[in-house]
Motif scaffolding. Structure first.
Motif, short mmCIF file in Angstrom:
data_model
loop_
_atom_site.label_atom_id
_atom_site.label_comp_id
_atom_site.label_asym_id
_atom_site.label_seq_id
_atom_site.Cartn_x
_atom_site.Cartn_y
_atom_site.Cartn_z
N GLN A 137 57.46 37.52 63.86
CA GLN A 137 56.58 36.50 63.31
C GLN A 137 56.69 36.44 61.79
N MET A 168 50.61 41.00 62.62
CA MET A 168 51.83 40.23 62.57
C MET A 168 52.99 41.15 62.93
N GLY A 197 53.08 28.12 59.54
CA GLY A 197 51.68 28.47 59.73
C GLY A 197 50.97 28.90 58.46
N GLN A 205 46.45 28.52 54.84
CA GLN A 205 45.99 29.09 56.11
C GLN A 205 45.79 30.58 55.82
N THR A 228 46.95 33.53 58.16
CA THR A 228 48.38 33.87 58.13
C THR A 228 48.72 34.63 56.86
N ASP A 252 47.46 38.08 57.30
CA ASP A 252 48.33 38.81 58.24
C ASP A 252 49.62 39.25 57.57
N VAL A 273 57.99 33.33 58.25
CA VAL A 273 57.05 33.18 57.14
C VAL A 273 57.76 33.53 55.84
#
Length: 120
Positions: A5, A1, A60, A76, A79, A82, A9
């Motif tokens: 990104q 990640m 995500g 998920q 994610t 990550d 999140v």
């Protein structure tokens, strides 16, 4: 990640209700939970939960599927893993063992199968 990104999140998680919802789904495992059950367990109105889950899905962090009349949400895990790896990358001045058990060596966030969750 990458940093670009990670920012959305973290933004999605910067709310008590959304963070609580994700933690509940991580705990629930890959089978996930129905939205109504989540609202009941979290003690929040369904429409508030729906908005929170939408933000988490956009980042995500959760997936959804229809099961009859219910919508089932699940974390998920890729994610989430990550994100944990992003946080612990180059951890602790070259001493990654200090980040245990959340460090990359711990396998980050691998959901257990139903068989692994059974007590021995």
């Amino acid at each position: 990640m990458e940093l670009n990104q990670a920012v959305p999140v973290f933004s999605a998680l910067a709310h008590e209700g959304r963070l609580s919802a994700l933690r509940l789904l991580v705990e629930a495992g890959p089978e996930g939970l129905a939205a109504g059950e989540m609202a009941r367990r979290l003690g929040i109105p369904p429409n508030t939960l729906s908005a929170s889950l939408s933000v988490l899905a956009h980042a995500g962090l959760v997936t959804s599927r229809r099961d009859g009349r219910s919508i089932i949400y699940a974390a998920q895990y890729e994610t989430v893993s990550d994100l944990i790896a992003f946080l612990t990358d180059k951890c602790c001045g070259g001493q990654p063992e200090l980040c245990a058990p959340a460090g990359p060596e711990a396998g980050a966030c691998a959901p257990k199968t139903a068989q692994e969750r059974q007590p021995s």
